[in-house]
Design a protein around this motif. Sequence first.
Motif, PDB file in Angstrom:
ATOM      1  N   SER A  80       0.851  -1.093  -0.190  1.00  0.00           N
ATOM      2  CA  SER A  80      -0.050  -0.398   0.165  1.00  0.00           C
ATOM      3  C   SER A  80       0.489   1.515  -0.094  1.00  0.00           C
ATOM      4  O   SER A  80       1.928   0.806   0.737  1.00  0.00           O
ATOM      5  N   ARG A  81       0.339   1.865  -0.619  1.00  0.00           N
ATOM      6  CA  ARG A  81       0.826   3.682  -0.181  1.00  0.00           C
ATOM      7  C   ARG A  81       0.481   4.543   0.609  1.00  0.00           C
ATOM      8  O   ARG A  81      -1.121   4.847   0.803  1.00  0.00           O
ATOM      9  N   TRP A  82       1.660   4.825   1.446  1.00  0.00           N
ATOM     10  CA  TRP A  82       0.870   5.847   2.596  1.00  0.00           C
ATOM     11  C   TRP A  82       2.430   6.421   3.496  1.00  0.00           C
ATOM     12  O   TRP A  82       3.705   5.993   3.560  1.00  0.00           O
ATOM     13  N   SER A  83       2.708   7.364   3.994  1.00  0.00           N
ATOM     14  CA  SER A  83       3.405   8.051   4.548  1.00  0.00           C
ATOM     15  C   SER A  83       3.382   7.566   5.723  1.00  0.00           C
ATOM     16  O   SER A  83       3.344   7.694   6.889  1.00  0.00           O
ATOM     17  N   ALA A  84       4.939   7.031   5.384  1.00  0.00           N
ATOM     18  CA  ALA A  84       4.936   6.987   6.963  1.00  0.00           C
ATOM     19  C   ALA A  84       5.729   7.500   7.724  1.00  0.00           C
ATOM     20  O   ALA A  84       5.730   7.907   8.790  1.00  0.00           O
ATOM     21  N   ASP A  85       6.127   8.823   6.615  1.00  0.00           N
ATOM     22  CA  ASP A  85       6.720   9.896   8.209  1.00  0.00           C
ATOM     23  C   ASP A  85       5.359  10.611   8.484  1.00  0.00           C
ATOM     24  O   ASP A  85       5.272  11.055   9.465  1.00  0.00           O
ATOM     25  N   GLY A  86       4.762  10.795   7.778  1.00  0.00           N
ATOM     26  CA  GLY A  86       3.585  11.696   7.930  1.00  0.00           C
ATOM     27  C   GLY A  86       2.429  10.956   9.599  1.00  0.00           C
ATOM     28  O   GLY A  86       2.203  11.139  10.145  1.00  0.00           O
ATOM     29  N   PHE A  87       2.451   9.287   9.338  1.00  0.00           N
ATOM     30  CA  PHE A  87       2.415   8.564  10.570  1.00  0.00           C
ATOM     31  C   PHE A  87       2.837   9.450  11.468  1.00  0.00           C
ATOM     32  O   PHE A  87       2.788   8.994  12.504  1.00  0.00           O
ATOM     33  N   CYS A  88       4.157   8.937  11.572  1.00  0.00           N
ATOM     34  CA  CYS A  88       5.495   9.457  12.203  1.00  0.00           C
ATOM     35  C   CYS A  88       4.927  10.136  13.044  1.00  0.00           C
ATOM     36  O   CYS A  88       4.567  10.841  13.809  1.00  0.00           O
ATOM     37  N   GLN A  89       4.907  11.319  12.423  1.00  0.00           N
ATOM     38  CA  GLN A  89       4.802  12.621  12.325  1.00  0.00           C
ATOM     39  C   GLN A  89       2.731  13.051  13.294  1.00  0.00           C
ATOM     40  O   GLN A  89       2.956  13.818  14.553  1.00  0.00           O
ATOM     41  N   ARG A  90       2.016  12.254  13.346  1.00  0.00           N
ATOM     42  CA  ARG A  90       0.824  12.351  13.932  1.00  0.00           C
ATOM     43  C   ARG A  90       1.030  10.732  15.239  1.00  0.00           C
ATOM     44  O   ARG A  90       0.604  11.800  16.173  1.00  0.00           O
ATOM     45  N   VAL A  91       2.154  10.945  15.382  1.00  0.00           N
ATOM     46  CA  VAL A  91       1.992   9.436  16.369  1.00  0.00           C
ATOM     47  C   VAL A  91       3.178  10.488  17.522  1.00  0.00           C
ATOM     48  O   VAL A  91       3.208  10.331  18.704  1.00  0.00           O
ATOM     49  N   ARG A  92       3.940  11.527  16.450  1.00  0.00           N
ATOM     50  CA  ARG A  92       5.234  11.646  17.165  1.00  0.00           C
ATOM     51  C   ARG A  92       4.094  13.130  17.773  1.00  0.00           C
ATOM     52  O   ARG A  92       4.020  13.387  19.445  1.00  0.00           O
ATOM     53  N   GLY A  93       2.932  14.090  17.203  1.00  0.00           N
ATOM     54  CA  GLY A  93       2.619  15.169  17.605  1.00  0.00           C
ATOM     55  C   GLY A  93       1.684  14.640  18.565  1.00  0.00           C
ATOM     56  O   GLY A  93       1.001  15.433  19.754  1.00  0.00           O
ATOM     57  N   TYR A  94       0.947  13.742  18.308  1.00  0.00           N
ATOM     58  CA  TYR A  94       0.051  12.332  19.788  1.00  0.00           C
ATOM     59  C   TYR A  94       1.190  11.975  21.479  1.00  0.00           C
ATOM     60  O   TYR A  94       0.560  13.088  22.513  1.00  0.00           O
ATOM     61  N   ALA A  95       1.937  11.972  21.255  1.00  0.00           N
ATOM     62  CA  ALA A  95       2.932  11.422  22.528  1.00  0.00           C
ATOM     63  C   ALA A  95       3.077  12.636  23.212  1.00  0.00           C
ATOM     64  O   ALA A  95       3.214  12.818  24.452  1.00  0.00           O
ATOM     65  N   MET A  96       4.043  13.589  21.864  1.00  0.00           N
ATOM     66  CA  MET A  96       3.720  15.245  22.837  1.00  0.00           C
ATOM     67  C   MET A  96       2.981  15.825  23.401  1.00  0.00           C
ATOM     68  O   MET A  96       3.049  16.768  24.388  1.00  0.00           O
ATOM     69  N   ASP A  97       2.199  15.771  22.513  1.00  0.00           N
ATOM     70  CA  ASP A  97       0.689  16.371  23.634  1.00  0.00           C
ATOM     71  C   ASP A  97       0.488  15.945  24.457  1.00  0.00           C
ATOM     72  O   ASP A  97       0.033  16.517  26.043  1.00  0.00           O
ATOM     73  N   GLY A  98       1.039  14.476  24.697  1.00  0.00           N
ATOM     74  CA  GLY A  98       0.854  14.062  25.977  1.00  0.00           C
ATOM     75  C   GLY A  98       0.997  13.709  26.725  1.00  0.00           C
ATOM     76  O   GLY A  98       1.116  13.440  28.604  1.00  0.00           O
ATOM     77  N   LEU A  99       2.969  13.802  26.652  1.00  0.00           N
ATOM     78  CA  LEU A  99       3.667  14.016  27.611  1.00  0.00           C
ATOM     79  C   LEU A  99       4.321  15.556  28.027  1.00  0.00           C
ATOM     80  O   LEU A  99       5.262  15.760  28.862  1.00  0.00           O
ATOM     81  N   ALA A 100       4.078  16.407  27.463  1.00  0.00           N
ATOM     82  CA  ALA A 100       4.378  18.130  27.704  1.00  0.00           C
ATOM     83  C   ALA A 100       4.371  18.755  28.820  1.00  0.00           C
ATOM     84  O   ALA A 100       4.041  19.345  28.586  1.00  0.00           O
ATOM     85  N   ASP A 101       3.295  17.856  30.272  1.00  0.00           N
ATOM     86  CA  ASP A 101       2.952  18.302  31.215  1.00  0.00           C
ATOM     87  C   ASP A 101       4.250  18.494  32.107  1.00  0.00           C
ATOM     88  O   ASP A 101       5.898  17.609  31.857  1.00  0.00           O
ATOM     89  N   PRO A 102       5.445  19.865  32.623  1.00  0.00           N
ATOM     90  CA  PRO A 102       6.369  19.819  32.952  1.00  0.00           C
ATOM     91  C   PRO A 102       6.159  18.825  34.417  1.00  0.00           C
ATOM     92  O   PRO A 102       6.889  18.805  34.402  1.00  0.00           O
ATOM     93  N   ASP A 103       5.346  18.294  34.786  1.00  0.00           N
ATOM     94  CA  ASP A 103       5.515  17.726  36.043  1.00  0.00           C
ATOM     95  C   ASP A 103       5.278  16.193  35.182  1.00  0.00           C
ATOM     96  O   ASP A 103       5.295  15.232  36.486  1.00  0.00           O
ATOM     97  N   GLY A 104       4.910  16.351  33.820  1.00  0.00           N
ATOM     98  CA  GLY A 104       4.439  14.618  34.115  1.00  0.00           C
ATOM     99  C   GLY A 104       6.101  13.224  34.179  1.00  0.00           C
ATOM    100  O   GLY A 104       7.441  14.034  33.969  1.00  0.00           O
ATOM    101  N   VAL A 105       5.943  12.656  33.807  1.00  0.00           N
ATOM    102  CA  VAL A 105       6.952  11.137  34.406  1.00  0.00           C
ATOM    103  C   VAL A 105       6.832  10.362  33.120  1.00  0.00           C
ATOM    104  O   VAL A 105       5.991   9.826  33.486  1.00  0.00           O
TER     105      VAL A 105
END
Length: 123
Positions: A80-105
């Motif tokens: 299949s044709r799909w962008s692995a880079d685009g997918f990684c950017q979405r996953v990264r954004g999701y993870a960063m949104d969840g981990l961006a708490d300065p008090d997070g661990v």
Amino acid sequence: MGGGLMSISDWAGCLEGWADKLDELKAFLAPSFGRSEQRASAAAFIDGLLSGAERKTGWMLSGEAGFSQPYHIQSLLGRSRWSADGFCQRVRGYAMDGLADPDGVLVVDETGFLKKGTHSVGV
């Protein structure tokens, strides 16, 4: 992130309603795949990875999804044709949104699952 998605930090200790939140995550990732068939196969692939199947081969993940043949999973990963880079950017954004708490661990727990074979990642 928006759209009422649960962030990764909200998942900690959460067992109730996880299936709904997983569906929301799959919907969040869906735009990475251009065709509805790809989106369905990707959702089945994610479910298979989270399943109790001991081995995560195309055949095993297809069986977990109720497919009689591994074509859908193999096609998603190999043809299949799909962008692995685009997918990684979405996953990264999701993870960063969840981990961006300065008090997070971030806690990483080694599951103790014994890897088998000589060709699998992590063996």
